[in-house]
Design a protein around this motif. Structure first.
Motif, PDB file in Angstrom:
ATOM      1  N   GLY A  63       0.497  -1.309   0.208  1.00  0.00           N
ATOM      2  CA  GLY A  63       0.279  -0.274   0.116  1.00  0.00           C
ATOM      3  C   GLY A  63       0.903   0.654   0.102  1.00  0.00           C
ATOM      4  O   GLY A  63       0.276   2.716  -0.084  1.00  0.00           O
ATOM      5  N   TYR A  64       2.251   1.350   0.026  1.00  0.00           N
ATOM      6  CA  TYR A  64       3.194   2.451  -0.212  1.00  0.00           C
ATOM      7  C   TYR A  64       3.762   1.975  -0.819  1.00  0.00           C
ATOM      8  O   TYR A  64       4.265   1.007  -1.600  1.00  0.00           O
ATOM      9  CB  TYR A  64       4.087   2.314   1.134  1.00  0.00           C
ATOM     10  N   SER A  67       5.010  -0.477  -3.772  1.00  0.00           N
ATOM     11  CA  SER A  67       3.678  -1.827  -4.062  1.00  0.00           C
ATOM     12  C   SER A  67       2.038  -2.490  -4.099  1.00  0.00           C
ATOM     13  O   SER A  67       1.671  -0.755  -4.015  1.00  0.00           O
ATOM     14  CB  SER A  67       4.344  -2.327  -2.331  1.00  0.00           C
ATOM     15  N   ASP A  68       1.521  -2.523  -4.228  1.00  0.00           N
ATOM     16  CA  ASP A  68       0.629  -3.175  -4.627  1.00  0.00           C
ATOM     17  C   ASP A  68      -0.518  -2.958  -3.155  1.00  0.00           C
ATOM     18  O   ASP A  68       0.330  -3.239  -2.419  1.00  0.00           O
ATOM     19  CB  ASP A  68       0.020  -4.619  -4.726  1.00  0.00           C
ATOM     20  N   ALA A  69      -1.657  -2.312  -3.254  1.00  0.00           N
ATOM     21  CA  ALA A  69      -1.707  -2.165  -2.415  1.00  0.00           C
ATOM     22  C   ALA A  69      -3.272  -3.646  -1.502  1.00  0.00           C
ATOM     23  O   ALA A  69      -3.376  -4.267  -2.853  1.00  0.00           O
ATOM     24  CB  ALA A  69      -3.030  -1.175  -2.177  1.00  0.00           C
ATOM     25  N   PRO A  70      -3.090  -3.837  -0.229  1.00  0.00           N
ATOM     26  CA  PRO A  70      -4.125  -4.885  -0.325  1.00  0.00           C
ATOM     27  C   PRO A  70      -5.628  -4.902  -0.665  1.00  0.00           C
ATOM     28  O   PRO A  70      -6.017  -3.571  -0.881  1.00  0.00           O
ATOM     29  CB  PRO A  70      -4.231  -5.230   1.714  1.00  0.00           C
ATOM     30  N   GLU A  74      -8.522  -0.883   4.569  1.00  0.00           N
ATOM     31  CA  GLU A  74      -8.827  -0.440   6.115  1.00  0.00           C
ATOM     32  C   GLU A  74      -8.245  -1.882   6.985  1.00  0.00           C
ATOM     33  O   GLU A  74      -9.034  -2.207   8.190  1.00  0.00           O
ATOM     34  CB  GLU A  74     -10.936  -0.041   6.187  1.00  0.00           C
ATOM     35  N   LYS A  75      -7.941  -2.620   6.386  1.00  0.00           N
ATOM     36  CA  LYS A  75      -8.231  -4.077   7.300  1.00  0.00           C
ATOM     37  C   LYS A  75      -6.944  -4.181   7.451  1.00  0.00           C
ATOM     38  O   LYS A  75      -6.036  -5.433   8.024  1.00  0.00           O
ATOM     39  CB  LYS A  75      -9.331  -5.861   6.812  1.00  0.00           C
ATOM     40  N   ALA A  76      -5.901  -3.985   6.565  1.00  0.00           N
ATOM     41  CA  ALA A  76      -4.383  -4.322   6.819  1.00  0.00           C
ATOM     42  C   ALA A  76      -3.685  -3.909   8.375  1.00  0.00           C
ATOM     43  O   ALA A  76      -4.605  -2.811   9.037  1.00  0.00           O
ATOM     44  CB  ALA A  76      -3.689  -3.155   6.185  1.00  0.00           C
ATOM     45  N   GLN A 228      -4.382   3.765   7.416  1.00  0.00           N
ATOM     46  CA  GLN A 228      -4.773   2.864   8.181  1.00  0.00           C
ATOM     47  C   GLN A 228      -3.320   1.714   9.218  1.00  0.00           C
ATOM     48  O   GLN A 228      -3.389   1.770  10.138  1.00  0.00           O
ATOM     49  CB  GLN A 228      -5.318   1.755   7.463  1.00  0.00           C
ATOM     50  N   VAL A 229      -2.234   1.644   8.255  1.00  0.00           N
ATOM     51  CA  VAL A 229      -1.222   1.603   9.074  1.00  0.00           C
ATOM     52  C   VAL A 229       0.260   2.483   9.171  1.00  0.00           C
ATOM     53  O   VAL A 229       0.184   2.718   7.985  1.00  0.00           O
ATOM     54  CB  VAL A 229      -0.533   0.272   8.739  1.00  0.00           C
TER      55      VAL A 229
END
Length: 319
Positions: A63-64, A67-70, A74-76, A228-229
């Motif tokens: 997500g940064y 890199s791909d986001a999950p 919001e559940k990371a 989120q994180v």
């Protein structure tokens, strides 16, 4: 920068971007970034450790950056980042123990990684964060409502605040704000982004080209996972371990002008040496004029501290 190569690794269903420097046969050092940083924030350190005979590996967290986001940002959680770190080393066929160098919330990933995968860790260097298991930080306090962490924890508030500007401007404002020695606190009718005026200059050690690079790297994913994180899920991976101990050598580098030192109770915990209860082989080094971005502000000094630590402990990395 031409010494740094880039690749994508399929990890836990996502394509994660990894920057590398140095020989594949050298002892590995994995760099874990903070916010609003990315692999690029370690550019000076990657070259320094590669030239010192180590293999530098700097991923962008899920997500940064590139890199791909999950699928559901919001559940990371921090456990995802610990799992990704282990999987990256496995995907690179690294069988020896690795050194972990981390900044800001990347330090929480580093310590969680050491607790859950001690067989993979040779030593830890963190900047501006040290090990704080549940119960260690006993000073009970409440952040002011206008503190940036409090504001960014509220879904929608930060999104609306950030959404008034382009990505590059948001990163620019956060860098300038986090360089201060006071906790960033907004007034009741003020937004966090408004704490930095449009005319505010960049720190002397950062260029417009650097900010443009950060802006470009954040354009792919924006700030959805980043909010989120670490801000909306602060549950550290490994916190369920009873009587946690990190046995590997650990070095913490703290800037004395970092606003983190102003968090109530934080400086007392840092300077008391209480962390040695959990990390027996712990050393803290202070940088008198250091801000929240030590590795970019004083790269030569930080490089010297990191390579000195690696050379003193490189025997631990041997299988």
């Amino acid at each position: 920068m031409d010494q740094i190569t880039h690749k994508f690794i399929q990890v836990n269903g996502l394509n994660l971007h990894v920057a590398e420097a140095g020989s594949e046969s050298s002892p590995p050092v994995i760099f874990l970034h903070g916010f609003p940083e990315i692999w690029y924030s370690w550019r000076h350190q990657m070259l320094a450790v590669a030239n010192a005979g180590f293999r530098a590996i700097a991923p962008d967290f899920r997500g940064y950056g590139m890199s791909d986001a999950p699928p559901e940002p919001e559940k990371a959680c921090f456990a995802d980042l610990v799992d990704d770190t282990a999987s990256i080393l496995d995907s690179l066929n690294i069988s020896s123990k690795a050194f972990v160098v981390a900044k800001d919330f990347g330090g929480w990933v580093a310590y969680g990684f050491a607790l859950l995968h001690p067989e993979k860790v040779a030593g830890i260097v963190t900047s501006n964060v040290l090990f704080m298991p549940p119960g260690a930080f006993t000073d009970h306090f409440v952040f002011p409502e206008g503190f940036y962490v409090s504001r960014w924890q509220k879904p929608g508030r930060a999104e609306a605040d950030f959404g008034r500007f382009d990505v590059k401007t948001v990163v620019r404002k956060i860098y300038i704000m986090f360089c201060g020695s006071e906790m960033p606190i907004a007034g009741e009718n003020e937004e966090i982004m408004d704490l930095v005026k449009p005319s505010a200059p960049l720190p002397s050690w950062m260029t417009e080209e650097d900010i443009a690079t950060y802006g470009t790297l954040y354009e792919k994913n924006g700030f959805r996972t980043a909010l989120q994180v670490p801000y909306r899920n602060m549950h550290m991976a490994g916190s369920e371990i009873q009587d946690p101990k990190i046995e590997v050598p650990t070095l913490v580098i703290f800037g004395e002008k970092d606003y983190v030192m102003k968090i109530p109770g934080m400086e007392d915990y840092i300077r008391s040496g209480g962390v040695k209860k959990y990390v027996p082989n712990h050393e803290t080094v202070y940088v008198p004029e250091g801000s929240h971005f030590l590795q970019e502000q004083f790269p030569d000094h930080v490089n010297q501290l990191i390579t000195g630590f690696l050379n003193r402990n490189k025997h631990v990395a041997v299988v």
